[in-house]
Design a protein around this motif. Structure first.
Motif, PDB file in Angstrom:
ATOM      1  N   VAL B  43      33.453  52.567  53.329  1.00 37.91           N
ATOM      2  CA  VAL B  43      33.493  51.339  54.136  1.00 37.91           C
ATOM      3  C   VAL B  43      33.229  50.124  53.247  1.00 37.91           C
ATOM      4  N   VAL B  44      32.204  50.240  52.372  1.00 36.79           N
ATOM      5  CA  VAL B  44      31.885  49.138  51.452  1.00 36.79           C
ATOM      6  C   VAL B  44      33.095  48.830  50.567  1.00 36.79           C
ATOM      7  N   ALA B  45      33.743  49.898  50.081  1.00 38.28           N
ATOM      8  CA  ALA B  45      34.896  49.713  49.198  1.00 38.28           C
ATOM      9  C   ALA B  45      36.028  49.004  49.945  1.00 38.28           C
ATOM     10  N   ALA B  46      36.216  49.365  51.227  1.00 37.77           N
ATOM     11  CA  ALA B  46      37.262  48.710  52.012  1.00 37.77           C
ATOM     12  C   ALA B  46      36.946  47.229  52.161  1.00 37.77           C
ATOM     13  N   ALA B  47      35.656  46.909  52.394  1.00 40.19           N
ATOM     14  CA  ALA B  47      35.266  45.499  52.500  1.00 40.19           C
ATOM     15  C   ALA B  47      35.538  44.770  51.188  1.00 40.19           C
ATOM     16  N   LEU B  48      35.289  45.465  50.070  1.00 36.93           N
ATOM     17  CA  LEU B  48      35.518  44.866  48.750  1.00 36.93           C
ATOM     18  C   LEU B  48      37.009  44.584  48.543  1.00 36.93           C
ATOM     19  N   VAL B  49      37.849  45.529  49.005  1.00 37.88           N
ATOM     20  CA  VAL B  49      39.295  45.335  48.868  1.00 37.88           C
ATOM     21  C   VAL B  49      39.747  44.132  49.687  1.00 37.88           C
ATOM     22  N   LEU B  50      39.232  44.051  50.939  1.00 36.89           N
ATOM     23  CA  LEU B  50      39.591  42.913  51.797  1.00 36.89           C
ATOM     24  C   LEU B  50      39.199  41.607  51.126  1.00 36.89           C
ATOM     25  N   GLN B  51      38.007  41.611  50.533  1.00 40.64           N
ATOM     26  CA  GLN B  51      37.514  40.396  49.906  1.00 40.64           C
ATOM     27  C   GLN B  51      38.361  40.024  48.689  1.00 40.64           C
ATOM     28  N   ALA B  52      38.775  41.064  47.925  1.00 34.61           N
ATOM     29  CA  ALA B  52      39.531  40.780  46.708  1.00 34.61           C
ATOM     30  C   ALA B  52      40.982  40.436  47.007  1.00 34.61           C
ATOM     31  N   SER B  53      41.447  40.774  48.239  1.00 32.84           N
ATOM     32  CA  SER B  53      42.878  40.644  48.500  1.00 32.84           C
ATOM     33  C   SER B  53      43.330  39.191  48.561  1.00 32.84           C
ATOM     34  N   PRO B  68      27.565  33.892  29.179  1.00 36.09           N
ATOM     35  CA  PRO B  68      27.581  35.253  28.661  1.00 36.09           C
ATOM     36  C   PRO B  68      26.205  35.797  28.281  1.00 36.09           C
ATOM     37  N   PHE B  69      25.126  35.119  28.711  1.00 35.30           N
ATOM     38  CA  PHE B  69      23.797  35.594  28.282  1.00 35.30           C
ATOM     39  C   PHE B  69      23.315  36.740  29.157  1.00 35.30           C
ATOM     40  N   GLY B  70      23.605  36.638  30.454  1.00 37.53           N
ATOM     41  CA  GLY B  70      23.234  37.738  31.339  1.00 37.53           C
ATOM     42  C   GLY B  70      24.397  38.690  31.498  1.00 37.53           C
ATOM     43  N   ILE B  71      24.122  39.778  32.213  1.00 39.54           N
ATOM     44  CA  ILE B  71      25.168  40.767  32.472  1.00 39.54           C
ATOM     45  C   ILE B  71      25.805  40.445  33.819  1.00 39.54           C
ATOM     46  N   VAL B  72      27.123  40.554  33.872  1.00 39.21           N
ATOM     47  CA  VAL B  72      27.800  40.260  35.132  1.00 39.21           C
ATOM     48  C   VAL B  72      28.540  41.499  35.642  1.00 39.21           C
ATOM     49  N   LEU B  73      28.655  41.547  36.974  1.00 41.36           N
ATOM     50  CA  LEU B  73      29.596  42.479  37.601  1.00 41.36           C
ATOM     51  C   LEU B  73      30.757  41.635  38.102  1.00 41.36           C
ATOM     52  N   VAL B  74      31.950  42.124  37.945  1.00 44.85           N
ATOM     53  CA  VAL B  74      33.118  41.353  38.352  1.00 44.85           C
ATOM     54  C   VAL B  74      33.977  42.218  39.269  1.00 44.85           C
ATOM     55  N   ALA B  75      34.290  41.681  40.449  1.00 46.35           N
ATOM     56  CA  ALA B  75      35.167  42.398  41.379  1.00 46.35           C
ATOM     57  C   ALA B  75      36.452  41.609  41.543  1.00 46.35           C
ATOM     58  N   ASP B  76      37.495  42.057  40.874  1.00 49.47           N
ATOM     59  CA  ASP B  76      38.809  41.494  41.146  1.00 49.47           C
ATOM     60  C   ASP B  76      39.641  42.565  41.848  1.00 49.47           C
ATOM     61  N   ARG B  77      40.949  42.326  41.975  1.00 46.41           N
ATOM     62  CA  ARG B  77      41.768  43.275  42.746  1.00 46.41           C
ATOM     63  C   ARG B  77      41.753  44.662  42.115  1.00 46.41           C
ATOM     64  N   LEU B  78      41.876  44.713  40.768  1.00 37.67           N
ATOM     65  CA  LEU B  78      41.933  46.009  40.104  1.00 37.67           C
ATOM     66  C   LEU B  78      40.642  46.794  40.338  1.00 37.67           C
ATOM     67  N   ALA B  79      39.490  46.130  40.147  1.00 38.64           N
ATOM     68  CA  ALA B  79      38.214  46.815  40.306  1.00 38.64           C
ATOM     69  C   ALA B  79      38.060  47.332  41.741  1.00 38.64           C
ATOM     70  N   ALA B  80      38.441  46.475  42.727  1.00 41.50           N
ATOM     71  CA  ALA B  80      38.318  46.886  44.120  1.00 41.50           C
ATOM     72  C   ALA B  80      39.208  48.087  44.414  1.00 41.50           C
ATOM     73  N   LEU B  81      40.423  48.068  43.849  1.00 39.33           N
ATOM     74  CA  LEU B  81      41.351  49.185  44.059  1.00 39.33           C
ATOM     75  C   LEU B  81      40.757  50.479  43.510  1.00 39.33           C
ATOM     76  N   MET B  82      40.184  50.413  42.289  1.00 38.59           N
ATOM     77  CA  MET B  82      39.619  51.614  41.683  1.00 38.59           C
ATOM     78  C   MET B  82      38.442  52.131  42.501  1.00 38.59           C
ATOM     79  N   VAL B  83      37.605  51.200  43.009  1.00 36.52           N
ATOM     80  CA  VAL B  83      36.433  51.626  43.777  1.00 36.52           C
ATOM     81  C   VAL B  83      36.867  52.326  45.061  1.00 36.52           C
ATOM     82  N   ILE B  84      37.909  51.818  45.723  1.00 39.55           N
ATOM     83  CA  ILE B  84      38.279  52.458  46.991  1.00 39.55           C
ATOM     84  C   ILE B  84      38.960  53.799  46.731  1.00 39.55           C
TER      85      ILE B  84
END
Lengths: 111, 505
Positions: B43-53, B68-84
């Protein structure tokens, strides 16, 4: 000193590669350990070799050591330590279950 | 900040820790918790896909330190697709595993969730060293899962898998260290900026580090000649675990796509196009070698393992062509092939159990219990895998072939993919007729598979059908993801706001 450090890394890597290509699990584990030592040293010197300099900002200093590689090395050491422990146990289990310490579970055709 | 981006990491991590604490409790409780958490992840992954779409690149700064000093997580379309894709696969595999094979080892549920944690982390991170750490997390979990159930063959395969991956991790660190030593950063967006402006003296080091990284990712993705570990590891582990591992080679493919579109892409200045001479030829060799392995396999699980190699090659061939249409076709194929290969592994598990002592060896045996149903599912998943119309494999391959037209490689891509498809159909047809038609007089003694045993396979096969029915929106999403990848400016601007894109700092 740069030459000395790079020679040490090179020798460690060469020994690590040679040992990890051996046929028995014990040299292989030793080889992996040497490789991880080499890479830890390598990561450490990617911040350049600086002597007697602080890694955090201090009043009146202009030369600093790069703190990031030290953090990276710490992470890499922890991971490689855990992995080495795991592969040692796995090698022991393979010795017990296969009855031989050869990585293929049987003697090679030659020697 | 948008906390949805970190949810696919926290959910499996917290569930995994809870499962460790519950290790003494009854199995149904752990199963319920694991299944509930994995479904919640979907369900979370589906929400991520909707958000990235909508095309936005969501950046989550851990500890709110600016990149670039801290660590980042990045959710773009590709990442959301892989997660779902991961979440759907995990749910189907888990529904199969809770029918009994999770009892073979004490920590199956814990390792399963930690593997999901590592996978999602690898897909979402925007930092190269963090990618290494998440690779290690998913590998440690996979070492445990690979040995799940025990046995000498499995231990030997596990030893090989662990040793080769430890060497791979060491190479990864060498590459990361070299990049940091020259470019002074590990944030992938910042790496892209710095690599484009690298001094001429340092170009050699950056290129060497880039190719070293490629070797590591190729090892994970099972690209020839570094695919030899895969049949032993996947063919000898317990089959539900092998089904879950169908996503593991895709992590390598994802890493290749991400790093080489962002850092070494067309905007990469002196390091642009680093992989152009390597990726497509090696991928086509992989397809051919995998097909030969497929023809030579004597067990259904080994066939499925070689199909994973073939699919890794096909996928990387699409990424190697490198146009937006080809990458989009590759992403569509990636979704399809993950589900199809996993379905075949789960079917090998069901067939192996139903045949008793013969396991999944491709020899004649008794008539299987419920042979029409199991055989029908086998036929469907073979059609999907082999790329015969009307199921998803056909569309995936067609899109890849279409995208290779008008490139200099067109005859090679067509030749290799079409001939290997035919050989693949022959190999699978032979297995099907051996398993289901060439039966002898013996009577099957093993119990017939229960309806619930088939839930995992049915859901994976129907995921393939869903990919066909909704081919248009899925392909449109993949196409948008490919466009986003080929214009890394948006990604860099999202991670490093305030920095002029393409300019040296």
């Amino acid at each position: 000193m740069e030459v000395l450090v790079s020679l040490v890394i090179a020798v460690l890597t060469a020994c690590g590669v040679y040992l990890s290509l051996r046929g028995r699990t014990f040299p292989v584990v030793l080889g992996l350990t040497l490789l991880s030592y080499a890479v830890n040293l390598f990561l450490f010197v990617t911040g350049r070799l600086v002597i007697g300099a602080p890694p955090i900002i201090e009043a009146g200093r202009s030369v600093y050591a790069d703190p990031l590689p030290q953090a990276l090395v710490l992470t890499a050491i922890v991971i490689s330590f855990g992995m080495t422990a795991f592969v040692v146990i796995l090698a022991l289990r393979a010795r017990a279950e296969l009855g031989i310490d050869h990585v293929d579970g049987k003697e090679g055709t030659q020697r | 900040m948008n906390h949805l981006v970190i949810a696919p990491l926290l959910l499996p991590l917290i569930t995994g820790i809870a499962l460790i604490l519950l290790r003494g409790s009854a199995n149904p409780l752990r199963r319920t918790l694991n299944v509930a958490s994995t479904l919640a992840l979907a369900v979370v992954a589906a929400a991520l896909v909707l958000q990235a779409s909508d095309g936005s690149v969501q950046v989550y700064r851990l500890g709110d330190w600016p990149a670039p000093f801290g660590i980042v997580l990045v959710a773009d379309r590709l990442a959301a697709l892989m997660v779902i894709i991961t979440a759907v696969l995990a749910a189907a595999v888990l529904l199969h595993a809770v029918r009994g094979s999770d009892r073979d080892g004490r920590y199956f549920h814990v390792l399963f969730q930690l593997q999901l944690f590592g996978l999602n982390g690898a897909f979402l991170t925007g930092d190269l060293f963090n990618l290494f750490v998440f690779f290690e997390v998913l590998l440690i979990a996979s070492y445990g899962l690979l040995l799940h159930g025990g046995g000498p063959l499995r231990t030997r395969a596990g030893l090989h898998f662990v040793v080769i991956n430890l060497v791979g991790s060491t190479l990864f660190l060498f590459a990361v260290g070299a990049l940091y030593g020259v470019l002074g950063t590990l944030n992938m967006a910042d790496l892209a900026r710095q690599a484009a402006a690298v001094a001429p003296d340092d170009v050699g080091v950056v290129r060497a580090a880039g190719l070293l990284l490629f070797a590591v990712f190729a090892l994970k993705a099972a690209l020839a000649p570094m695919h030899l570990w895969l049949p032993g590891a996947y063919g000898n582990t317990s089959l539900p675990v092998a089904a879950m591992f169908a996503i593991m080679t895709k992590v390598g493919a994802y890493a290749i796509l991400r790093v080489y579109s962002l850092v070494f892409g067309a905007d990469g200045g002196p390091v642009a196009g680093l992989l152009d001479p390597w990726l497509l030829p090696l991928a086509l060799v992989t397809v051919a070698v995998g097909t030969f392995g497929l023809l030579a396999s004597r067990r259904l699980a080994l066939q499925a393992a070689h199909l994973v190699i073939v699919s890794a090659g096909t996928l990387l061939a699409a990424f190697g062509i490198g146009s937006d249409a080809a990458i989009a076709a590759g992403l569509y194929y990636l979704a399809h092939t993950t589900f199809a290969a996993a379905a075949l592994f789960l079917l090998a598990d069901i067939i192996g159990r139903a045949r008793g002592d013969l396991h999944d060896n491709l020899v004649t045996g008794p008539v299987l219990p419920r042979t029409q149903l199991v055989g029908g599912l086998f036929l469907l998943s073979c059609i999907t895998v082999a790329g015969i119309p009307p199921l998803s494999g056909f569309f995936g391959k067609l899109l890849i072939l279409q995208s290779s037209v008008n490139t200099p490689w067109v005859s090679w891509v067509f030749g290799v993919l079409l001939v290997t498809s035919l050989l693949g159909i022959m190999a699978l047809a032979r297995s099907g007729s051996t398993l289901f038609f060439a039966t002898d007089d013996r009577v099957a003694t093993a119990p017939a598979p229960h309806n619930l045993d088939l839930v995992g396979v049915v859901s994976l096969v129907s995921a393939g059908i869903v990919l066909v029915v909704f081919a248009d929106p899925v392909y449109a999403f993949a196409r948008d993801a490919a466009m986003q990848l080929l214009q890394p400016g948006d990604y860099i601007a999202a991670v490093l706001p305030g920095a002029a894109v393409g300019a040296a700092p």
